[in-house]
Design a protein around this motif. Structure first.
Motif, PDB file in Angstrom:
ATOM      1  N   HIS A  43     -42.616  12.758   7.718  1.00 18.90           N
ATOM      2  CA  HIS A  43     -41.235  12.451   7.344  1.00 18.90           C
ATOM      3  C   HIS A  43     -41.155  11.982   5.899  1.00 18.90           C
ATOM      4  O   HIS A  43     -40.245  12.376   5.157  1.00 18.90           O
ATOM      5  CB  HIS A  43     -40.663  11.381   8.276  1.00 18.90           C
ATOM      6  N   ASP A  44     -42.086  11.130   5.492  1.00 20.65           N
ATOM      7  CA  ASP A  44     -42.082  10.663   4.111  1.00 20.65           C
ATOM      8  C   ASP A  44     -42.307  11.813   3.138  1.00 20.65           C
ATOM      9  O   ASP A  44     -41.672  11.891   2.077  1.00 20.65           O
ATOM     10  CB  ASP A  44     -43.149   9.584   3.910  1.00 20.65           C
ATOM     11  N   LEU A  45     -43.215  12.722   3.486  1.00 26.46           N
ATOM     12  CA  LEU A  45     -43.444  13.891   2.633  1.00 26.46           C
ATOM     13  C   LEU A  45     -42.193  14.762   2.559  1.00 26.46           C
ATOM     14  O   LEU A  45     -41.804  15.229   1.481  1.00 26.46           O
ATOM     15  CB  LEU A  45     -44.616  14.715   3.172  1.00 26.46           C
ATOM     16  N   ALA A  46     -41.550  14.986   3.707  1.00 24.45           N
ATOM     17  CA  ALA A  46     -40.357  15.830   3.745  1.00 24.45           C
ATOM     18  C   ALA A  46     -39.221  15.221   2.931  1.00 24.45           C
ATOM     19  O   ALA A  46     -38.444  15.939   2.293  1.00 24.45           O
ATOM     20  CB  ALA A  46     -39.917  16.044   5.192  1.00 24.45           C
ATOM     21  N   ASP A  47     -39.131  13.895   2.947  1.00 28.43           N
ATOM     22  CA  ASP A  47     -38.062  13.207   2.216  1.00 28.43           C
ATOM     23  C   ASP A  47     -38.404  12.985   0.749  1.00 28.43           C
ATOM     24  O   ASP A  47     -37.585  12.457  -0.007  1.00 28.43           O
ATOM     25  CB  ASP A  47     -37.769  11.857   2.865  1.00 28.43           C
ATOM     26  N   GLY A  48     -39.619  13.352   0.359  1.00 32.05           N
ATOM     27  CA  GLY A  48     -40.025  13.162  -1.024  1.00 32.05           C
ATOM     28  C   GLY A  48     -40.364  11.737  -1.380  1.00 32.05           C
ATOM     29  O   GLY A  48     -40.375  11.359  -2.559  1.00 32.05           O
ATOM     30  N   LYS A  89     -42.716  18.772  18.345  1.00 31.88           N
ATOM     31  CA  LYS A  89     -43.985  18.058  18.395  1.00 31.88           C
ATOM     32  C   LYS A  89     -44.152  17.136  17.194  1.00 31.88           C
ATOM     33  O   LYS A  89     -44.709  16.036  17.306  1.00 31.88           O
ATOM     34  CB  LYS A  89     -45.141  19.061  18.437  1.00 31.88           C
ATOM     35  N   LEU A  90     -43.657  17.557  16.043  1.00 29.30           N
ATOM     36  CA  LEU A  90     -43.844  16.800  14.816  1.00 29.30           C
ATOM     37  C   LEU A  90     -42.598  16.004  14.417  1.00 29.30           C
ATOM     38  O   LEU A  90     -42.591  15.350  13.367  1.00 29.30           O
ATOM     39  CB  LEU A  90     -44.234  17.738  13.666  1.00 29.30           C
ATOM     40  N   VAL A 105     -48.237   7.839  13.609  1.00 29.24           N
ATOM     41  CA  VAL A 105     -48.818   7.715  12.274  1.00 29.24           C
ATOM     42  C   VAL A 105     -48.661   9.027  11.515  1.00 29.24           C
ATOM     43  O   VAL A 105     -48.298   9.044  10.333  1.00 29.24           O
ATOM     44  CB  VAL A 105     -50.307   7.312  12.360  1.00 29.24           C
ATOM     45  N   LEU A 106     -48.926  10.126  12.193  1.00 27.46           N
ATOM     46  CA  LEU A 106     -48.819  11.439  11.559  1.00 27.46           C
ATOM     47  C   LEU A 106     -47.366  11.819  11.307  1.00 27.46           C
ATOM     48  O   LEU A 106     -47.009  12.278  10.210  1.00 27.46           O
ATOM     49  CB  LEU A 106     -49.502  12.503  12.423  1.00 27.46           C
ATOM     50  N   ILE A 132     -54.173   5.698   8.450  1.00 23.36           N
ATOM     51  CA  ILE A 132     -54.969   5.636   9.674  1.00 23.36           C
ATOM     52  C   ILE A 132     -55.858   4.394   9.650  1.00 23.36           C
ATOM     53  O   ILE A 132     -55.950   3.654  10.633  1.00 23.36           O
ATOM     54  CB  ILE A 132     -55.823   6.908   9.828  1.00 23.36           C
ATOM     55  N   GLY A 133     -56.523   4.175   8.534  1.00 22.64           N
ATOM     56  CA  GLY A 133     -57.423   3.031   8.430  1.00 22.64           C
ATOM     57  C   GLY A 133     -56.694   1.713   8.560  1.00 22.64           C
ATOM     58  O   GLY A 133     -57.218   0.758   9.138  1.00 22.64           O
TER      59      GLY A 133
END
Length: 263
Positions: free
Chosen positions: A229-234, A69-70, A223-224, A244-245
């Motif tokens: 992915h960016d968080l997981a890749d640091g 899902k993610l 978007v989520l 979102i905005g």
């Protein structure tokens, strides 16, 4: 909410919540004589789990559901689940190790070395374990999840497969507010939260609502997932509210409208 998550050394559920953050070694206080392996889960119990296979299989399958899902890359990091057969034994453990969370039916504890879930086999065990194990899978893949998003995702996945994250408790709470125009959902307010112990039922409901709003649309879901992915890749990344905005231009009324469609 009914859960409580404790993220120790990482980042980091009020009314008997499950799913919180403390800085304390995560240790159980006595050996668990029974141990079984279910994919990424290591289940420790103080009594045999005969007749419980269906739920354990569901928890193991939740790994694929969350990653799919993610769009997350699966990991092999073990998630240790400590199950008490009796509520009184669990409560005694909680009073000893995590007295601040003694009223919670289950907790997730995350450290740099270990991901653990503590729970007892009660009337809400399926929901509690789905919530807390979700934290484990999420932190195995994305260790730096913002608190609100971590809880919103766990609330989404706790309802089980096939329900598309539909959490009736949150729908009822928020729909009543939206219908009376008495709800101003501010994602930036959630993003400022830094202690799950201070999160209210309203906070859990709004966190779930943003996650549900994003995941139940292919365009919004991207978007989520790209943010995750960016968080997981640091990779350095701005708050999700900024994305979102910029990309969707979602006013407060859009989330309220989404919740009203779910009644």
């Amino acid at each position: 909410m009914r859960h409580s998550s404790i993220f120790l050394g990482l980042i980091t559920a009020g009314v008997a919540l499950t799913g919180c953050m403390l800085v304390r070694p995560a240790q159980h206080w006595e050996p668990f004589p029974y141990e079984t392996f279910h994919s990424q889960l290591v289940i420790h119990s103080d009594a045999p789990l005969s007749g419980k296979q269906r739920l354990l299989d569901e928890l193991a399958e939740q790994r694929g559901l969350i990653n799919s899902k993610l769009s997350l890359v699966p990991t092999e990091t073990p998630i240790h689940v400590y199950l008490y057969g009796d509520e009184s034994d669990y409560t005694a453990f909680m009073n000893l190790r995590f007295p601040e969370m003694a009223s919670r039916r289950a907790i997730f504890v995350g450290t740099d070395q270990k991901l653990s879930v503590y729970a007892y086999w009660g009337d809400h065990v399926a929901e509690d374990l789905r919530h807390e194990v979700s934290h484990g899978y999420l932190h195995a893949a994305v260790p730096t999840l913002p608190l609100w998003l971590d809880e919103g995702l766990a609330e989404y996945f706790e309802v089980g497969e096939g329900r598309r994250g539909y959490n009736i408790t949150h729908v009822q709470l928020l729909a009543a507010q939206a219908q009376s125009n008495n709800w101003l959902p501010e994602l930036t307010r959630l993003e400022a939260l830094d202690s799950a112990a201070d999160m209210t039922q309203q906070d859990y409901a709004e966190s779930w609502a943003w996650v549900h709003y994003l995941l139940e649309s292919d365009e919004r879901a991207e978007v989520l997932t790209s943010y995750l992915h960016d968080l997981a890749d640091g990779n350095p990344t701005e708050p999700l509210s900024t994305r979102i905005g910029r990309r969707l231009i979602v006013p407060q009324s859009a989330l309220a409208e989404h919740v009203l469609t779910l009644r």
